[in-house]
Design a protein around this motif. Structure first.
Motif, PDB file in Angstrom:
ATOM      1  N   ASP A 135       0.843  -1.185   0.000  1.00  0.00           N
ATOM      2  CA  ASP A 135       0.000   0.000   0.000  1.00  0.00           C
ATOM      3  C   ASP A 135       0.882   1.240   0.000  1.00  0.00           C
ATOM      4  O   ASP A 135       2.029   1.202   0.470  1.00  0.00           O
ATOM      5  CB  ASP A 135      -0.907   0.013   1.233  1.00  0.00           C
ATOM      6  N   ASN A 136       0.339   2.328  -0.512  1.00  0.00           N
ATOM      7  CA  ASN A 136       1.125   3.550  -0.600  1.00  0.00           C
ATOM      8  C   ASN A 136       1.609   4.002   0.770  1.00  0.00           C
ATOM      9  O   ASN A 136       0.841   4.068   1.720  1.00  0.00           O
ATOM     10  CB  ASN A 136       0.303   4.662  -1.258  1.00  0.00           C
ATOM     11  N   SER A 137       2.905   4.313   0.850  1.00  0.00           N
ATOM     12  CA  SER A 137       3.525   4.670   2.135  1.00  0.00           C
ATOM     13  C   SER A 137       3.551   6.171   2.369  1.00  0.00           C
ATOM     14  O   SER A 137       3.852   6.613   3.472  1.00  0.00           O
ATOM     15  CB  SER A 137       4.957   4.135   2.174  1.00  0.00           C
ATOM     16  N   GLY A 138       3.286   6.956   1.318  1.00  0.00           N
ATOM     17  CA  GLY A 138       3.249   8.403   1.485  1.00  0.00           C
ATOM     18  C   GLY A 138       4.515   9.132   1.109  1.00  0.00           C
ATOM     19  O   GLY A 138       4.558  10.354   1.134  1.00  0.00           O
ATOM     20  N   GLY A 139       5.580   8.413   0.756  1.00  0.00           N
ATOM     21  CA  GLY A 139       6.827   9.089   0.400  1.00  0.00           C
ATOM     22  C   GLY A 139       7.850   8.098  -0.100  1.00  0.00           C
ATOM     23  O   GLY A 139       7.681   6.878   0.055  1.00  0.00           O
ATOM     24  N   PRO A 140       8.954   8.574  -0.686  1.00  0.00           N
ATOM     25  CA  PRO A 140       9.964   7.671  -1.265  1.00  0.00           C
ATOM     26  C   PRO A 140      10.822   6.935  -0.244  1.00  0.00           C
ATOM     27  O   PRO A 140      11.455   5.937  -0.572  1.00  0.00           O
ATOM     28  CB  PRO A 140      10.816   8.612  -2.116  1.00  0.00           C
ATOM     29  N   GLY A 141      10.865   7.420   0.999  1.00  0.00           N
ATOM     30  CA  GLY A 141      11.715   6.775   1.994  1.00  0.00           C
ATOM     31  C   GLY A 141      11.268   5.366   2.333  1.00  0.00           C
ATOM     32  O   GLY A 141      12.092   4.470   2.527  1.00  0.00           O
ATOM     33  N   GLY A 142       9.955   5.151   2.409  1.00  0.00           N
ATOM     34  CA  GLY A 142       9.424   3.841   2.779  1.00  0.00           C
ATOM     35  C   GLY A 142       9.846   2.733   1.830  1.00  0.00           C
ATOM     36  O   GLY A 142      10.417   1.712   2.264  1.00  0.00           O
ATOM     37  N   PRO A 143       9.582   2.877   0.515  1.00  0.00           N
ATOM     38  CA  PRO A 143      10.003   1.827  -0.417  1.00  0.00           C
ATOM     39  C   PRO A 143      11.512   1.590  -0.410  1.00  0.00           C
ATOM     40  O   PRO A 143      11.957   0.439  -0.527  1.00  0.00           O
ATOM     41  CB  PRO A 143       9.539   2.383  -1.776  1.00  0.00           C
ATOM     42  N   ARG A 144      12.292   2.639  -0.279  1.00  0.00           N
ATOM     43  CA  ARG A 144      13.750   2.454  -0.237  1.00  0.00           C
ATOM     44  C   ARG A 144      14.157   1.639   0.995  1.00  0.00           C
ATOM     45  O   ARG A 144      15.045   0.782   0.919  1.00  0.00           O
ATOM     46  CB  ARG A 144      14.464   3.798  -0.228  1.00  0.00           C
ATOM     47  N   ASN A 145      13.527   1.916   2.129  1.00  0.00           N
ATOM     48  CA  ASN A 145      13.851   1.164   3.341  1.00  0.00           C
ATOM     49  C   ASN A 145      13.475  -0.302   3.206  1.00  0.00           C
ATOM     50  O   ASN A 145      14.206  -1.188   3.669  1.00  0.00           O
ATOM     51  CB  ASN A 145      13.136   1.777   4.547  1.00  0.00           C
ATOM     52  N   GLU A 149      11.250   8.270   7.298  1.00  0.00           N
ATOM     53  CA  GLU A 149       9.956   8.194   6.628  1.00  0.00           C
ATOM     54  C   GLU A 149       8.989   9.276   7.089  1.00  0.00           C
ATOM     55  O   GLU A 149       7.895   9.411   6.531  1.00  0.00           O
ATOM     56  CB  GLU A 149       9.348   6.804   6.830  1.00  0.00           C
ATOM     57  N   SER A 150       9.371  10.065   8.073  1.00  0.00           N
ATOM     58  CA  SER A 150       8.500  11.151   8.513  1.00  0.00           C
ATOM     59  C   SER A 150       8.631  12.370   7.601  1.00  0.00           C
ATOM     60  O   SER A 150       7.803  13.285   7.669  1.00  0.00           O
ATOM     61  CB  SER A 150       8.822  11.550   9.954  1.00  0.00           C
ATOM     62  N   LEU A 151       9.666  12.396   6.767  1.00  0.00           N
ATOM     63  CA  LEU A 151       9.873  13.515   5.856  1.00  0.00           C
ATOM     64  C   LEU A 151       9.283  13.187   4.497  1.00  0.00           C
ATOM     65  O   LEU A 151       9.570  12.134   3.921  1.00  0.00           O
ATOM     66  CB  LEU A 151      11.365  13.815   5.696  1.00  0.00           C
ATOM     67  N   TRP A 152       8.476  14.112   3.953  1.00  0.00           N
ATOM     68  CA  TRP A 152       7.898  13.922   2.626  1.00  0.00           C
ATOM     69  C   TRP A 152       8.914  14.281   1.549  1.00  0.00           C
ATOM     70  O   TRP A 152       8.917  13.721   0.468  1.00  0.00           O
ATOM     71  CB  TRP A 152       6.639  14.774   2.484  1.00  0.00           C
ATOM     72  N   THR A 153       9.772  15.233   1.824  1.00  0.00           N
ATOM     73  CA  THR A 153      10.839  15.609   0.904  1.00  0.00           C
ATOM     74  C   THR A 153      12.107  15.883   1.709  1.00  0.00           C
ATOM     75  O   THR A 153      12.036  16.283   2.863  1.00  0.00           O
ATOM     76  CB  THR A 153      10.448  16.860   0.073  1.00  0.00           C
ATOM     77  N   GLY A 154      13.247  15.624   1.105  1.00  0.00           N
ATOM     78  CA  GLY A 154      14.515  15.853   1.792  1.00  0.00           C
ATOM     79  C   GLY A 154      15.012  14.677   2.594  1.00  0.00           C
ATOM     80  O   GLY A 154      16.070  14.771   3.237  1.00  0.00           O
ATOM     81  N   ALA A 191      15.631  19.372   9.580  1.00  0.00           N
ATOM     82  CA  ALA A 191      16.212  18.047   9.813  1.00  0.00           C
ATOM     83  C   ALA A 191      17.677  18.010   9.397  1.00  0.00           C
ATOM     84  O   ALA A 191      18.532  17.468  10.107  1.00  0.00           O
ATOM     85  CB  ALA A 191      15.411  16.988   9.056  1.00  0.00           C
ATOM     86  N   LEU A 192      17.996  18.591   8.238  1.00  0.00           N
ATOM     87  CA  LEU A 192      19.373  18.563   7.752  1.00  0.00           C
ATOM     88  C   LEU A 192      20.281  19.436   8.612  1.00  0.00           C
ATOM     89  O   LEU A 192      21.410  19.052   8.941  1.00  0.00           O
ATOM     90  CB  LEU A 192      19.419  19.013   6.294  1.00  0.00           C
ATOM     91  N   MET A 193      19.804  20.615   9.004  1.00  0.00           N
ATOM     92  CA  MET A 193      20.603  21.477   9.869  1.00  0.00           C
ATOM     93  C   MET A 193      20.874  20.814  11.212  1.00  0.00           C
ATOM     94  O   MET A 193      21.992  20.876  11.743  1.00  0.00           O
ATOM     95  CB  MET A 193      19.895  22.817  10.075  1.00  0.00           C
ATOM     96  N   ASN A 194      19.860  20.163  11.771  1.00  0.00           N
ATOM     97  CA  ASN A 194      20.043  19.486  13.056  1.00  0.00           C
ATOM     98  C   ASN A 194      21.039  18.342  12.945  1.00  0.00           C
ATOM     99  O   ASN A 194      21.860  18.124  13.849  1.00  0.00           O
ATOM    100  CB  ASN A 194      18.698  18.974  13.580  1.00  0.00           C
ATOM    101  N   LEU A 195      20.975  17.602  11.835  1.00  0.00           N
ATOM    102  CA  LEU A 195      21.924  16.505  11.635  1.00  0.00           C
ATOM    103  C   LEU A 195      23.350  17.041  11.589  1.00  0.00           C
ATOM    104  O   LEU A 195      24.252  16.508  12.243  1.00  0.00           O
ATOM    105  CB  LEU A 195      21.609  15.776  10.325  1.00  0.00           C
ATOM    106  N   ILE A 196      23.561  18.098  10.800  1.00  0.00           N
ATOM    107  CA  ILE A 196      24.906  18.680  10.685  1.00  0.00           C
ATOM    108  C   ILE A 196      25.391  19.185  12.037  1.00  0.00           C
ATOM    109  O   ILE A 196      26.539  18.951  12.429  1.00  0.00           O
ATOM    110  CB  ILE A 196      24.897  19.818   9.642  1.00  0.00           C
ATOM    111  N   ALA A 197      24.502  19.868  12.766  1.00  0.00           N
ATOM    112  CA  ALA A 197      24.885  20.397  14.081  1.00  0.00           C
ATOM    113  C   ALA A 197      25.211  19.277  15.061  1.00  0.00           C
ATOM    114  O   ALA A 197      26.117  19.416  15.893  1.00  0.00           O
ATOM    115  CB  ALA A 197      23.767  21.277  14.632  1.00  0.00           C
TER     116      ALA A 197
END
Length: 397
Positions: free
Chosen positions: A72-82, A176-181, A232-238
């Motif tokens: 079923d549709n997961s809502g974003g590209p992260g799910g299928p990749r995982n 998977e909580s991110l729709w983009t990025g 999310a990206l700024m927090n990861l870098i920090a």
């Protein structure tokens, strides 16, 4: 499933991917690596356009080892990749988008590069088909580099070759909580954790295809999703890089690529409510991560806009955007014998606003575009350093 471990697992996450999926899978089948060295895991994420059926047809007729998973549709590209990553058995994993395609010999060249150098991530040159690709990192092939010594921070899409043992060792998965990025987050973490990154710049390994229907996740969705991605990206870098110049060098990427477009031409058309919301969403990010080191790495118009966001001056931001909309070229002001260049955007040396000249100061890469600019060479810098040392060390007579 063959008994020998495949060299590469190609993970194809597919949603409403027809007819682009046909060329995508053909490009995998045409690889020179050898069919017995490739495993394909294709995940249909709830498509209704025949994507799932085509995947099953392909799996039934190709000599490649193909596993098709329909969900079923997961809502974003992260799910299928995982899902695909969880099933992968190859030494390496390559994430292939279903509307893109591999270049000839791509997998063979990338695997050879990783094996030769022991690197955990390999980037292959990307070309665009009706879509603008990243360009700044393809200056030359690099057998071994890192995210601080190259421009790879400006390509954070998932379409790279990753050493699977490396991903498993660090428990890496797409958020998977991110729709983009979600791919930017994953790839930046991989760059920071990797024991070396390789860049293939002299051979096209990937074709980034622009869909005629415009259905790219990166081009859809509300502005709030972009702020989620930037945060999310700024927090990861920090979290992963101590405060200082190296962290600021990486912060340029989310500020420039993710945040700045929210304060571009579209901001002029936004309603007052949306403008206020964007400024409110940006404020904690600017407070936490906007520094002078980040600012000085940007072009003048980029720096000005983000500084006005940081200082909560939408009035000045709008004036700069209106100026840019006219496509006028700001007047260059050369000083110090041409060694210093300012761009006279609105309010340059306007005492009423009190903005420092440094906001309008062009960095060398931008100043070089101005006729009459004289760049300070290494020999000049050395002579200045020697004169300064003499003044300090040699007492006056």
């Amino acid at each position: 499933m063959s008994l020998a471990q495949p060299d590469v697992t190609v993970v194809v996450g597919a949603y409403e991917a027809m007819p682009y999926l046909v060329a995508c899978l053909d490009s995998v089948e045409a690889q020179t690596l050898g069919h017995d060295r490739i495993e394909v895991i294709a995940v249909d994420d709830g498509s209704t356009d025949g994507t799932g059926e085509y995947l099953e047809e392909f799996a039934a007729r190709t000599p490649l080892d193909v596993m098709v998973i329909r969900q079923d549709n997961s809502g974003g590209p992260g799910g299928p990749r995982n899902v695909g990553l969880g099933k992968a058995t190859g030494r390496y994993v390559f994430f292939l988008d279903a509307d893109d395609r591999l270049g000839p010999e791509a997998l063979e060249r990338m695997v050879a590069m990783a094996d030769r150098n022991g690197t955990d991530v390999v980037l292959g040159r990307v070309e665009g088909v009706n879509r603008k690709p990243p360009t700044s990192m393809w200056g030359r092939t690099l057998e071994r580099t890192d995210v601080f010594s190259s421009n790879i921070k400006f390509t954070l899409s998932a379409q790279k070759l990753f050493r699977r043992a490396f991903l498993e060792r660090h428990g890496m998965r797409f958020d998977e909580s991110l729709w983009t990025g979600e791919d930017a987050l994953f790839t930046m973490e991989a760059y920071l954790r990797a024991d070396g990154v390789s860049v293939i710049a002299d051979h096209t390994c990937y074709y980034l295809v622009g869909r005629e229907d415009g259905k790219h996740v990166t081009k859809t969705g509300s502005h709030t999703l972009r702020f989620d991605s930037a945060r999310a990206l700024m927090n990861l870098i920090a979290d992963m890089v101590p405060a200082g110049a190296r962290r600021d060098a990486l912060m340029v990427r989310p500020f420039l690529v993710t945040l700045l477009p929210q304060f571009g031409p579209k901001f002029l058309k936004d309603s007052e409510a949306v403008r206020r919301e964007k400024l409110a969403l940006a404020k904690p990010l600017m407070d936490a991560h906007w520094t002078g080191e980040v600012a000085h790495r940007l072009r003048v118009h980029e720096r000005l806009r983000l500084q006005f966001v940081a200082s909560e001056r939408p009035d000045l931001l709008l004036e700069v955007l209106e100026f840019m909309r006219t496509t006028k070229t700001p007047e260059p002001v050369l000083e110090k014998g041409g060694r210093r260049v300012y761009f006279a955007y609105p309010h340059f040396r306007d005492r009423a606003t009190g903005l420092p000249d440094s906001l309008y100061l062009a960095e060398p890469r931008e100043a070089r575009e101005v006729s009459g600019y004289r760049e300070v060479g290494v020999d000049q810098l050395l002579r200045r350093a020697v004169r300064k040392a003499r003044r300090v060390l040699i007492p006056a007579a």
